[in-house]
Scaffold this active site. Structure first.
Site, mmCIF file in Angstrom:
data_model
loop_
_atom_site.group_PDB
_atom_site.id
_atom_site.type_symbol
_atom_site.label_atom_id
_atom_site.label_comp_id
_atom_site.label_asym_id
_atom_site.label_seq_id
_atom_site.Cartn_x
_atom_site.Cartn_y
_atom_site.Cartn_z
ATOM 1 N N HIS A 61 0.774 -1.154 0.151
ATOM 2 C CA HIS A 61 0.048 0.003 -0.016
ATOM 3 C C HIS A 61 0.956 1.322 0.041
ATOM 4 O O HIS A 61 0.732 2.136 -0.973
ATOM 5 C CB HIS A 61 -1.001 -0.039 1.236
ATOM 6 C CG HIS A 61 -1.682 1.188 1.517
ATOM 7 N ND1 HIS A 61 -3.117 1.108 1.006
ATOM 8 C CD2 HIS A 61 -1.569 2.390 1.885
ATOM 9 C CE1 HIS A 61 -3.712 2.049 1.226
ATOM 10 N NE2 HIS A 61 -2.887 3.056 1.608
ATOM 11 N N GLU A 62 1.878 1.330 0.982
ATOM 12 C CA GLU A 62 2.712 2.706 1.182
ATOM 13 C C GLU A 62 3.482 2.824 -0.185
ATOM 14 O O GLU A 62 3.848 3.783 -0.416
ATOM 15 C CB GLU A 62 3.283 2.615 2.301
ATOM 16 C CG GLU A 62 2.337 2.538 3.521
ATOM 17 C CD GLU A 62 1.281 3.571 3.579
ATOM 18 O OE1 GLU A 62 1.757 4.832 3.012
ATOM 19 O OE2 GLU A 62 0.464 3.468 4.370
ATOM 20 N N HIS A 65 1.827 4.649 -2.711
ATOM 21 C CA HIS A 65 1.993 5.937 -2.452
ATOM 22 C C HIS A 65 3.128 6.417 -2.960
ATOM 23 O O HIS A 65 3.249 7.509 -3.829
ATOM 24 C CB HIS A 65 1.792 6.299 -1.096
ATOM 25 C CG HIS A 65 0.390 6.158 -0.623
ATOM 26 N ND1 HIS A 65 -0.719 6.683 -1.184
ATOM 27 C CD2 HIS A 65 -0.105 5.545 0.369
ATOM 28 C CE1 HIS A 65 -1.860 6.370 -0.291
ATOM 29 N NE2 HIS A 65 -1.472 5.821 0.658
ATOM 30 N N HIS A 72 3.656 6.670 -7.060
ATOM 31 C CA HIS A 72 2.740 7.638 -7.232
ATOM 32 C C HIS A 72 3.771 9.011 -7.112
ATOM 33 O O HIS A 72 3.684 9.908 -8.021
ATOM 34 C CB HIS A 72 1.357 7.752 -6.604
ATOM 35 C CG HIS A 72 0.532 8.393 -7.585
ATOM 36 N ND1 HIS A 72 -1.023 8.699 -6.813
ATOM 37 C CD2 HIS A 72 0.325 9.326 -8.449
ATOM 38 C CE1 HIS A 72 -1.622 9.392 -7.823
ATOM 39 N NE2 HIS A 72 -0.743 9.764 -8.778
#
Length: 600
Positions: free
Chosen positions: A389-390, A393, A396
């Site tokens: 998940h991180e 980020h 991105h």
């Protein structure tokens, strides 16, 4: 599970982030701190002069961008230094200084937006023609012009800017209570008394013994109950702050004020709530199945994370977790994987829980340096998904920063959860496809269903709660701990139904949600999750064309409004379709899990 929490100096360097990549030492930070101060003072020389010439306007915007970029770097470094040990008074001080400087910068630059709004449209068009370099700022300026009815005079904007430090007080106070001061007591696990932390709490809710889950649940909420009146005061103050700013800027409501920057219609927010609540039948079926699989007489709120397949225990050390994440993300291509390797090998990631370290996980950074990831890794399946998940980020941010100038690199929060959730969806698909063991499949499905529940359904519940509590303040109604709890319990009954015991402690869940101090943020988890399910499905089914669209979306940063960026990637969030589709997937997984359970 260790009985004591290690100190930071006991963790090998390879598992700690390298903040020296931002500043080699604190003295370098001090230099940029003073440079930011100096440059912000220079900005003031343009006050009242923006309409004089296109060159004046361009010089001011260039300087403002430089100051903003530098301020970000100064603040991020101080905050991350503090987060690695929230007890460290030195870095508490640096964060306070950076916060004060940010307020000064906002004061010094507060005339810019009102000044731009005072430039006649015809004059601005002439400026673009006579100064080609000003074209670079056209998107930025057009976004400001949309706010024309909500920007005050230069003097009023300066006064509002001075309130920034006061406005951040509720969140700051809650953060210190929640991260630095609050102790959660001790619980006994397998005959051993251990200190309860937020990281361990999440782990204990996955304990196969209902009594352990219950004790952890009750012990944690007992701590919040002791602080409920103080926390209610901080949250009430935060909501009043939101309402104050909305009214001062002449918005119909705090909700509408929060949506303008992203150009999001209120209907997108309300449609999310309406759509999810109309499809809660699958959620109730899932809870019914969970009760059946756990074999408990009563299903409680502390049972919703419990493993449904007791024979399957997945202990995943950090290195193994990273390698598995890489395999799951292989459909995104070699370039994507190469950056992941750099993150792993170049210490972008702070891995383990240590005494005083900020809880939870995040990805953060400043333009011009690579992003960072904070974890509190406990070797669980959930922690492996947190890593994926991180890193979503971070990828991105990395691709946005690499392909966009500072002014257009920062993607909005509305799309911030898309990349992280695409990573999780791809990882889940990989794990399910690479096991033939029914127990393991059921274990993974349980995890994914919990992701749906906590991200799409729970965050929508939070979003409705924020809407209700802000509307209460807007109507002049009171919000004490009792009212906060009553409204929360009412919603909890709606979203979880009658198939679960609504333990009295759950009424206090509002008191431990830090996102409530960033109003109308959490709904973006739910919309982002829905968009991500659609995008991950396209990536796996279409292959290269969908991957290219997706990577272009990541590289686009904040170069357009979020709804437009998502449309280009292939998802239209102005309709209920992505939410309906995501809820269809949830229903399908519930049914598949039921079939596997019945086959056993």
């Amino acid at each position: 599970m260790n009985s004591t929490i290690p100190q930071r100096n006991e963790i090998p360097e390879e598992y700690k982030w390298n903040l020296e990549a931002i500043y080699p030492d604190d003295s370098s930070w001090e230099q940029d701190f003073h440079k930011t101060e100096e440059l912000s003072r220079k900005v003031s020389q343009f006050k009242g002069k923006l309409a004089e010439s296109p060159q004046r306007l361009l010089e001011c915007l260039n300087l403002d961008t430089e100051v903003s970029c530098l301020m970000e770097k100064v603040y991020v470094y101080a905050a991350m230094r503090k987060d690695q040990d929230t007890r460290d008074s030195k870095y508490q001080g640096l964060v306070q200084r950076a916060g004060s400087l940010s307020v000064k910068v906002n004061e010094a630059t507060s005339f810019i937006v009102p000044g731009i709004l005072q430039i006649p449209d015809e004059t601005l068009e002439n400026f673009y023609e006579s100064e080609p370099e000003l074209q670079f700022y056209k998107k930025y300026l057009n976004k400001i012009l949309r706010k024309k009815g909500h920007i005050l005079s230069a003097e009023q904007e300066e006064l509002l800017a001075r309130t920034g430090e006061l406005a951040s007080a509720p969140q700051t106070i809650f953060g210190m209570i929640d991260n630095a001061d609050m102790k959660y007591g001790k619980v006994i696990v397998d005959g051993e008394e251990i200190e309860l932390t937020k990281g361990r709490y999440a782990q204990l809710l996955e304990n196969p013994e209902q009594e352990v889950r219950k004790k952890a649940f009750e012990t944690l909420y007992e701590s919040y109950s002791r602080q409920k009146n103080t926390i209610a005061a901080t949250l009430n103050a935060s909501i009043k702050k939101d309402v104050f700013y909305a009214r001062t800027r002449k918005y119909p409501s705090a909700l509408e004020a929060s949506l303008l920057d992203d150009n999001i219609p209120v209907s997108v927010y309300t449609n999310l709530i309406t759509t999810v609540k109309s499809r809660l039948d699958s959620m109730f079926e899932y809870l019914k199945l969970r009760k059946e699989m756990l074999g408990v007489e009563e299903l409680h709120m502390y049972d919703i994370f419990a493993p449904l397949v007791s024979e399957t225990k997945m202990e995943i050390p950090y290195k193994e977790a990273y390698e598995t994440v890489k395999k799951g993300l292989a459909p995104l291509g070699e370039e994507y994987l190469a950056v992941l390797d750099e993150a792993y090998n170049s210490r972008w990631i702070d891995v383990y829980e240590t005494e005083g370290k900020r809880s939870g996980a995040y990805s953060w950074g400043a333009y011009g340096t690579h992003p960072y990831v904070l974890l509190n890794h406990q070797d669980t399946l959930n922690d492996m998904f947190t890593l994926a998940h991180e890193l979503g980020h971070s990828m991105h941010s990395y691709l946005s920063d690499k392909n966009q100038p500072y002014l257009y690199a920062q993607y909005t929060i509305f799309v911030a959860e898309v990349a992280s959730t695409v990573n999780e969806a791809l990882l889940m698909r990989y794990l399910l496809e690479h096991t033939d063991d029914k127990n393991t499949k059921m274990y993974l499905m349980t995890h994914f269903l919990n992701q749906f529940r906590s991200t799409l359904i729970r965050q929508t519940q939070f979003a409705e709660y924020e809407k209700i509590t802000h509307e209460m303040v807007e109507k002049g109604e009171s919000l004490t701990a009792e009212e906060f709890s009553a409204e929360y319990l009412k919603l909890n009954r709606e979203y979880y139904g009658e198939g679960i015991i609504h333990d009295e402690e759950i009424a206090l869940e509002w008191s431990r949600i830090p996102h409530f101090y960033n109003a109308f943020y959490v709904y973006k988890y739910a919309t982002g999750f829905s968009a991500a399910i659609a995008l991950s499905k396209a990536i796996l089914e279409e292959g290269k064309p969908a991957v290219e669209r997706y990577l272009e979306f990541l590289k686009s940063g904040g170069s357009d409004y979020p709804l437009e960026l998502l449309k280009k990637a292939g998802v239209d969030m102005t309709t209920s379709k992505p939410i309906e589709d995501a809820l269809d997937v949830f229903a399908q997984y519930v049914e598949e899990l039921r079939k596997l359970h019945q086959e056993k």
